[in-house]
Design an enzyme around this catalytic site. Structure first.
Site, short mmCIF file in Angstrom:
data_model
loop_
_atom_site.label_atom_id
_atom_site.label_comp_id
_atom_site.label_asym_id
_atom_site.label_seq_id
_atom_site.Cartn_x
_atom_site.Cartn_y
_atom_site.Cartn_z
N LYS A 1 0.82 -1.19 0.00
CA LYS A 1 0.00 0.00 0.00
C LYS A 1 0.87 1.25 0.00
CE LYS A 1 -3.00 -2.34 3.28
NZ LYS A 1 -3.32 -2.37 4.73
N GLY A 2 2.14 1.08 0.35
CA GLY A 2 3.00 2.22 0.64
C GLY A 2 3.20 3.19 -0.52
N PHE B 1 14.44 4.14 9.78
CA PHE B 1 13.10 3.69 9.44
C PHE B 1 12.18 4.90 9.35
CE2 PHE B 1 8.92 1.88 9.99
CZ PHE B 1 8.97 0.80 9.11
N VAL B 2 11.65 5.11 8.17
CA VAL B 2 10.87 6.32 7.93
C VAL B 2 9.39 6.00 7.71
CG1 VAL B 2 12.80 7.66 7.02
CG2 VAL B 2 11.46 6.23 5.46
N LYS C 1 17.28 3.65 -0.04
CA LYS C 1 18.00 3.50 1.22
C LYS C 1 19.10 2.47 0.97
CE LYS C 1 15.74 1.94 5.00
NZ LYS C 1 14.75 1.90 6.09
N ASP D 1 4.18 3.32 6.27
CA ASP D 1 3.58 3.11 7.58
C ASP D 1 4.55 2.51 8.58
OD1 ASP D 1 3.74 0.45 6.39
OD2 ASP D 1 2.42 -0.20 8.00
N ASP E 1 14.99 -0.84 0.11
CA ASP E 1 15.87 -1.02 1.27
C ASP E 1 16.86 -2.13 0.93
OD1 ASP E 1 16.92 -1.05 3.84
OD2 ASP E 1 15.19 -2.02 4.75
#
Ligand code: 5GP
Length: 195
Positions: free
Chosen positions: A53-54, A162-163, A141, A169, A113
């Site tokens: 969903k990000g 961690f953002v 990242k 989320d 990541d």
């Protein structure tokens, strides 16, 4: 009390330690990326494939920075393993709704990541015979990269923190924040292990 009621767009949430990228910086960069994609894909009718969903807020803003003909498709994947670590073993929860054979595919990702999730996804999409695949990500990242990913369009390179915000989320919260922020460590401590 957690406060998400912002009086200005720069008001910081109580759980956020630091804003890494402001809403204005995001808007400016997304407009640039949209213009670049539009120029590169002129007349090619690309299909933008995004991962729920990000990525949805990035996707929504990115496509509105592109005026040319395009289509969208959405996938949802789930990584096995702990909630903050990518295992590279990916389960597809929602597949493409239309074939991508012969199409120019642009994969729209929120953040890369370790790269394991996208590495799997790119192989999966390649097997479906598209004419081309390129990757656009809002946040790169690179510190923990395990799989080499060709990132064709990149919004921002960020440190190994961690953002949350702008779609990202923690435990399904903070997606609505208009900026990219770093969570306070106390929030991690308080969260359930399930994520
Ligand atoms: P990778 O397989 O590249 O390690 O993981 C990619 C996915 O992990 C992203 O699509 C995102 O869902 C999640 N992820 C990685 N880093 C972060 C982060 O800093 N914040 C949030 N909210 N999710 C992250």
């Amino acid at each position: 009390m957690n406060s998400t009621h912002a009086t200005t767009r720069s008001t910081i949430h109580d759980d956020v330690e630091e804003i890494l990228v402001t809403g204005d910086q995001i808007a400016e960069r997304v407009a640039q990326l949209g213009a670049q994609l539009e120029a590169d894909y002129a007349g090619r009718d690309p299909v933008l494939v995004s991962v729920l969903k990000g990525s949805i807020i990035f996707l929504a803003d990115l496509i509105r920075a592109m005026q040319s003909t395009l289509s969208l498709d959405l996938m949802e994947v789930s990584s096995y393993g702990a909630s903050t670590e990518s295992s590279g073993q990916v389960r597809i929860l929602k597949d493409l709704s239309r074939p991508i054979e012969g199409r120019d595919v642009i994969v729209v990702e929120d953040i890369i990541d370790t790269g394991l999730t996208l590495n799997y996804l790119l192989k999966y999409l390649h097997d479906k015979g598209p004419a081309s695949i390129r990757v656009v990500c809002l946040l790169d990242k690179p510190a923990r990269r395990l799989a080499e990913i060709p990132i064709d369009y990149r919004g921002f390179t960020i440190p190994d923190r961690f953002v949350v915000g702008y779609g990202l989320d923690y435990d399904e919260r903070y997606r609505n924040l208009p900026y990219i922020g770093v969570l306070k460590p106390s929030v991690y401590g308080a969260a359930s292990p399930e994520g």
